[in-house]
Motif scaffolding. Structure first.
Motif, PDB file in Angstrom:
ATOM      1  N   TRP A   1      -0.406  -0.300  12.168  1.00  0.00           N
ATOM      2  CA  TRP A   1       1.031  -0.471  11.378  1.00  0.00           C
ATOM      3  C   TRP A   1       1.253  -2.030  11.699  1.00  0.00           C
ATOM      4  O   TRP A   1       1.604  -2.590  10.812  1.00  0.00           O
TER       5      TRP A   1
ATOM      6  N   LYS B   1       0.831  -0.926  -0.063  1.00  0.00           N
ATOM      7  CA  LYS B   1       0.013   0.106  -0.018  1.00  0.00           C
ATOM      8  C   LYS B   1       1.039   1.350   0.049  1.00  0.00           C
ATOM      9  O   LYS B   1       1.651   1.559   0.778  1.00  0.00           O
TER      10      LYS B   1
ATOM     11  N   LYS C   1      -8.891   2.493   7.751  1.00  0.00           N
ATOM     12  CA  LYS C   1      -7.428   2.455   8.302  1.00  0.00           C
ATOM     13  C   LYS C   1      -6.943   1.434   9.117  1.00  0.00           C
ATOM     14  O   LYS C   1      -7.889   0.901  10.122  1.00  0.00           O
ATOM     15  N   LYS C   2      -5.957   0.860   9.128  1.00  0.00           N
ATOM     16  CA  LYS C   2      -5.327  -0.184   9.935  1.00  0.00           C
ATOM     17  C   LYS C   2      -4.202   0.160  10.733  1.00  0.00           C
ATOM     18  O   LYS C   2      -3.611   1.022  10.215  1.00  0.00           O
TER      19      LYS C   2
ATOM     20  N   GLU D   1      -3.378   6.250   0.335  1.00  0.00           N
ATOM     21  CA  GLU D   1      -4.820   5.983   0.448  1.00  0.00           C
ATOM     22  C   GLU D   1      -5.580   7.201   0.016  1.00  0.00           C
ATOM     23  O   GLU D   1      -5.169   8.359   0.587  1.00  0.00           O
TER      24      GLU D   1
ATOM     25  N   ARG E   1      -0.879  -4.079   9.349  1.00  0.00           N
ATOM     26  CA  ARG E   1      -0.559  -3.778   7.852  1.00  0.00           C
ATOM     27  C   ARG E   1       0.527  -4.703   7.425  1.00  0.00           C
ATOM     28  O   ARG E   1       0.794  -5.009   6.316  1.00  0.00           O
TER      29      ARG E   1
END
Length: 168
Positions: A33, A19, A30-31, A22, A36
């Motif tokens: 750290w 990614k 949103k995730k 965004e 991800r």
């Protein structure tokens, strides 16, 4: 090597599977750290953390071990008579430690210095054992070989050599 770039339905831009940015206006999706990261990255991070912990524990254990050994240093082992049958043994240990030389108790002074006259040394090789024991610490034992002889021209001689050190 092939790089793939695509845009998902919710306008998130992906390049090569990673990614990059965004383009989300409402902020949902949103995730953090950690979430991800790929499974491989998580495993590598976990291994790295484990290695760091092992190094820290090993260093702390080594420091404890070194600090828990009673200090002992024989600074001098010299004959005091022309016949070389009496030796003065001087050394240092830590204050408050007990010292024995060939099973004879020796009292160190308040700074840990000690002195002892070893008498009646026979001809030939003889072991001299110096032991120091500090309160709550490992006992340190030093063993020396003292060899007394007469040369071919009738002179007395001695040779001293270090043999072994043990901790228990």
């Amino acid at each position: 090597m092939v790089f793939v770039t695509f845009v998902s339905r919710d306008k998130k831009i992906f390049k090569g599977g990673l990614k990059i940015s965004e383009d989300s206006k409402d902020g949902d999706g949103k995730k953090g750290w950690w979430s991800r990261q790929t499974l491989t990255a998580k495993i590598l991070i976990g291994i790295l953390i484990l290695i760091v912990i092992i190094i820290i524990v090993a260093a702390a254990s080594a420091m404890w071990f070194v600090m828990s050994i009673t200090a002992l240093n024989v600074t001098e082992m010299e004959p005091v008579s022309i016949y070389m049958d009496t030796f003065n043994i001087n050394g240092t240990t830590e204050p408050g430690a007990s010292v024995t030389i060939n099973n004879q108790s020796v009292t160190p002074d308040s700074s840990g210095k000690f002195s002892y006259n070893l008498t009646n040394i026979e001809f030939g090789a003889e072991n001299v054992t110096v032991v120091a024991k500090g309160t709550g610490k490992l006992t340190r034992t030093l063993i020396f070989e003292l060899n007394r002889s007469v040369t071919s021209d009738g002179l007395y001689q001695t040779k001293t050599r270090f043999i072994n050190e043990t901790l228990y």
